[in-house]
Scaffold this motif. Sequence first.
Motif, PDB file in Angstrom:
ATOM      1  N   GLY A 124       0.791  -1.227   0.000  1.00 21.54           N
ATOM      2  CA  GLY A 124       0.000   0.000   0.000  1.00 21.54           C
ATOM      3  C   GLY A 124       0.817   1.267   0.000  1.00 21.54           C
ATOM      4  O   GLY A 124       0.291   2.344  -0.294  1.00 21.54           O
ATOM      5  N   ASP A 125       2.103   1.167   0.321  1.00 23.15           N
ATOM      6  CA  ASP A 125       2.975   2.343   0.342  1.00 23.15           C
ATOM      7  C   ASP A 125       3.866   2.450  -0.893  1.00 23.15           C
ATOM      8  O   ASP A 125       4.738   3.319  -0.942  1.00 23.15           O
ATOM      9  N   TRP A 126       3.662   1.599  -1.861  1.00 24.76           N
ATOM     10  CA  TRP A 126       4.538   1.614  -3.031  1.00 24.76           C
ATOM     11  C   TRP A 126       4.342   2.868  -3.880  1.00 24.76           C
ATOM     12  O   TRP A 126       5.245   3.293  -4.579  1.00 24.76           O
ATOM     13  N   GLY A 127       3.171   3.434  -3.830  1.00 22.33           N
ATOM     14  CA  GLY A 127       2.926   4.682  -4.547  1.00 22.33           C
ATOM     15  C   GLY A 127       2.713   4.480  -6.034  1.00 22.33           C
ATOM     16  O   GLY A 127       2.769   3.367  -6.560  1.00 22.33           O
ATOM     17  N   PRO A 128       2.470   5.582  -6.749  1.00 19.69           N
ATOM     18  CA  PRO A 128       2.194   5.499  -8.193  1.00 19.69           C
ATOM     19  C   PRO A 128       3.469   5.299  -9.000  1.00 19.69           C
ATOM     20  O   PRO A 128       4.574   5.592  -8.548  1.00 19.69           O
ATOM     21  N   THR A 129       3.281   4.791 -10.203  1.00 21.10           N
ATOM     22  CA  THR A 129       4.387   4.636 -11.137  1.00 21.10           C
ATOM     23  C   THR A 129       3.914   5.077 -12.512  1.00 21.10           C
ATOM     24  O   THR A 129       2.740   4.901 -12.868  1.00 21.10           O
ATOM     25  N   ASP A 130       4.807   5.664 -13.273  1.00 20.14           N
ATOM     26  CA  ASP A 130       4.460   6.095 -14.628  1.00 20.14           C
ATOM     27  C   ASP A 130       4.532   4.923 -15.582  1.00 20.14           C
ATOM     28  O   ASP A 130       5.474   4.124 -15.547  1.00 20.14           O
ATOM     29  N   THR A 131       3.530   4.804 -16.426  1.00 21.11           N
ATOM     30  CA  THR A 131       3.504   3.761 -17.452  1.00 21.11           C
ATOM     31  C   THR A 131       3.175   4.429 -18.791  1.00 21.11           C
ATOM     32  O   THR A 131       2.681   5.565 -18.820  1.00 21.11           O
ATOM     33  N   PRO A 132       3.410   3.759 -19.913  1.00 24.92           N
ATOM     34  CA  PRO A 132       3.020   4.318 -21.211  1.00 24.92           C
ATOM     35  C   PRO A 132       1.532   4.602 -21.313  1.00 24.92           C
ATOM     36  O   PRO A 132       1.105   5.384 -22.170  1.00 24.92           O
ATOM     37  N   ALA A 133       0.735   3.973 -20.430  1.00 21.70           N
ATOM     38  CA  ALA A 133      -0.713   4.184 -20.469  1.00 21.70           C
ATOM     39  C   ALA A 133      -1.179   5.255 -19.496  1.00 21.70           C
ATOM     40  O   ALA A 133      -2.350   5.631 -19.517  1.00 21.70           O
ATOM     41  N   GLY A 134      -0.290   5.754 -18.635  1.00 22.61           N
ATOM     42  CA  GLY A 134      -0.672   6.745 -17.648  1.00 22.61           C
ATOM     43  C   GLY A 134      -0.107   6.412 -16.279  1.00 22.61           C
ATOM     44  O   GLY A 134       0.651   5.455 -16.114  1.00 22.61           O
ATOM     45  N   ALA A 135      -0.491   7.206 -15.277  1.00 25.69           N
ATOM     46  CA  ALA A 135      -0.032   6.987 -13.904  1.00 25.69           C
ATOM     47  C   ALA A 135      -0.819   5.832 -13.295  1.00 25.69           C
ATOM     48  O   ALA A 135      -2.053   5.850 -13.272  1.00 25.69           O
ATOM     49  N   LEU A 194      -5.680   3.504 -12.720  1.00 28.56           N
ATOM     50  CA  LEU A 194      -4.966   4.156 -13.816  1.00 28.56           C
ATOM     51  C   LEU A 194      -5.514   5.558 -13.995  1.00 28.56           C
ATOM     52  O   LEU A 194      -6.715   5.737 -14.259  1.00 28.56           O
ATOM     53  N   ASP A 195      -4.640   6.547 -13.854  1.00 24.72           N
ATOM     54  CA  ASP A 195      -5.058   7.954 -13.954  1.00 24.72           C
ATOM     55  C   ASP A 195      -6.284   8.243 -13.095  1.00 24.72           C
ATOM     56  O   ASP A 195      -7.234   8.919 -13.520  1.00 24.72           O
ATOM     57  N   GLY A 196      -6.292   7.674 -11.894  1.00 22.18           N
ATOM     58  CA  GLY A 196      -7.363   7.947 -10.942  1.00 22.18           C
ATOM     59  C   GLY A 196      -8.589   7.080 -11.059  1.00 22.18           C
ATOM     60  O   GLY A 196      -9.509   7.205 -10.252  1.00 22.18           O
ATOM     61  N   THR A 197      -8.634   6.199 -12.067  1.00 19.34           N
ATOM     62  CA  THR A 197      -9.815   5.354 -12.275  1.00 19.34           C
ATOM     63  C   THR A 197      -9.477   3.876 -12.050  1.00 19.34           C
ATOM     64  O   THR A 197      -8.538   3.357 -12.660  1.00 19.34           O
ATOM     65  N   PRO A 198     -10.231   3.181 -11.180  1.00 16.08           N
ATOM     66  CA  PRO A 198     -10.000   1.744 -11.006  1.00 16.08           C
ATOM     67  C   PRO A 198     -10.380   0.993 -12.277  1.00 16.08           C
ATOM     68  O   PRO A 198     -11.516   1.106 -12.755  1.00 16.08           O
ATOM     69  N   ASP A 248     -12.254  -3.262 -16.691  1.00 18.48           N
ATOM     70  CA  ASP A 248     -12.838  -2.294 -17.608  1.00 18.48           C
ATOM     71  C   ASP A 248     -12.820  -2.876 -19.021  1.00 18.48           C
ATOM     72  O   ASP A 248     -11.766  -2.958 -19.667  1.00 18.48           O
ATOM     73  N   ILE A 249     -13.980  -3.277 -19.505  1.00 17.43           N
ATOM     74  CA  ILE A 249     -14.063  -3.942 -20.814  1.00 17.43           C
ATOM     75  C   ILE A 249     -13.497  -3.064 -21.919  1.00 17.43           C
ATOM     76  O   ILE A 249     -12.835  -3.542 -22.846  1.00 17.43           O
ATOM     77  N   ALA A 250     -13.717  -1.762 -21.840  1.00 24.68           N
ATOM     78  CA  ALA A 250     -13.255  -0.857 -22.895  1.00 24.68           C
ATOM     79  C   ALA A 250     -11.736  -0.797 -22.982  1.00 24.68           C
ATOM     80  O   ALA A 250     -11.185  -0.356 -23.991  1.00 24.68           O
ATOM     81  N   ARG A 251     -11.025  -1.252 -21.931  1.00 24.06           N
ATOM     82  CA  ARG A 251      -9.555  -1.202 -21.915  1.00 24.06           C
ATOM     83  C   ARG A 251      -8.918  -2.488 -22.408  1.00 24.06           C
ATOM     84  O   ARG A 251      -7.690  -2.570 -22.506  1.00 24.06           O
ATOM     85  N   ARG A 252      -9.720  -3.484 -22.704  1.00 26.84           N
ATOM     86  CA  ARG A 252      -9.159  -4.776 -23.122  1.00 26.84           C
ATOM     87  C   ARG A 252      -8.810  -4.786 -24.601  1.00 26.84           C
ATOM     88  O   ARG A 252      -9.331  -4.013 -25.388  1.00 26.84           O
ATOM     89  N   GLY A 253      -7.906  -5.685 -24.966  1.00 22.10           N
ATOM     90  CA  GLY A 253      -7.560  -5.875 -26.364  1.00 22.10           C
ATOM     91  C   GLY A 253      -6.691  -4.787 -26.943  1.00 22.10           C
ATOM     92  O   GLY A 253      -6.568  -4.665 -28.160  1.00 22.10           O
ATOM     93  N   ARG A 254      -6.060  -3.979 -26.099  1.00 21.34           N
ATOM     94  CA  ARG A 254      -5.227  -2.877 -26.575  1.00 21.34           C
ATOM     95  C   ARG A 254      -3.782  -2.991 -26.080  1.00 21.34           C
ATOM     96  O   ARG A 254      -3.031  -2.021 -26.133  1.00 21.34           O
ATOM     97  N   GLY A 255      -3.430  -4.161 -25.557  1.00 23.30           N
ATOM     98  CA  GLY A 255      -2.080  -4.352 -25.051  1.00 23.30           C
ATOM     99  C   GLY A 255      -1.852  -3.796 -23.653  1.00 23.30           C
ATOM    100  O   GLY A 255      -0.717  -3.767 -23.162  1.00 23.30           O
ATOM    101  N   LEU A 256      -2.942  -3.362 -23.012  1.00 27.93           N
ATOM    102  CA  LEU A 256      -2.794  -2.756 -21.691  1.00 27.93           C
ATOM    103  C   LEU A 256      -2.315  -3.768 -20.649  1.00 27.93           C
ATOM    104  O   LEU A 256      -1.539  -3.429 -19.753  1.00 27.93           O
ATOM    105  N   GLY A 257      -2.767  -5.025 -20.782  1.00 23.74           N
ATOM    106  CA  GLY A 257      -2.363  -6.051 -19.818  1.00 23.74           C
ATOM    107  C   GLY A 257      -0.847  -6.180 -19.738  1.00 23.74           C
ATOM    108  O   GLY A 257      -0.267  -6.214 -18.649  1.00 23.74           O
TER     109      GLY A 257
END
Length: 265
Positions: free
Chosen positions: A83-94, A152-156, A189-198
Amino acid sequence: MPPTDASTDAASAPLTDGSPGPGEDKDPPQDTDAEDTLDLRLPTEFIAFLAGQEPEGDRPEPAAAPRLTPVPPASADLLDQVGDWGPTDTPAGAFQLVPVRVERDLPLLGRWMNDPAVAAFWELDGTQDLTEKHLNAQLAGDGRSVPCLGVLDGTPISYWEIYRADLDSLARHYPARPHDTGIHILIGDIARRGRGLGGILLRSVADLVLDKRPACARVVAEPDIRNTPSVAAFLSAGFRFAAEADLPAKRAALMVRDRSLRHLL
């Protein structure tokens, strides 16, 4: 370990004194060759003066030694405070792992578990009671598994389980090493699937594990061998296929990301 695994685009599920010791003389043997030594008996006050101390009779009674409570090892939190690891930057967002709170997160997770693509592998579809029971079993444990929302960017958008693979039943099915850390994932989030996000998120979380857990040399996962998208996502995230493993509820692909290879794969 959850029984099955869903597509990583959908899901990848679990599965210590100087007193004499015994047998020693209480008084050391006298040196019989020291016959010429003078037996000087100095006044107690003089001895105390030389030692920079008060005479014995004026010295206060020493304070009782404090009773020490055993200090747990630094890793008493078996996963080094996820829980203390904090955010990390990714190509998809924070991106950040946020430990689950059942009263806050159950409705969302219950909906995700009833998505057919997730339910096919996690088998927690139906009433929220099943999901709640699954979460509570982890939260009431000794901390060897930490359920988290992936934000991701504030959204679960995803659900994760970060767990000690070397302390899990999985360790009976592969040559586990101390501090091996496992990952289960589902993209809710179904809309996030199939885009290489995994693959993007898996690489970022594996890097987080290796950065925040210096004792961990390997991050592992065991998606269902039939879950081709999940296996592909792990491969794209720098994991290597190590073996197939027959687990109680599935035949799994053992995926491993080695610290020593993290900058090569």
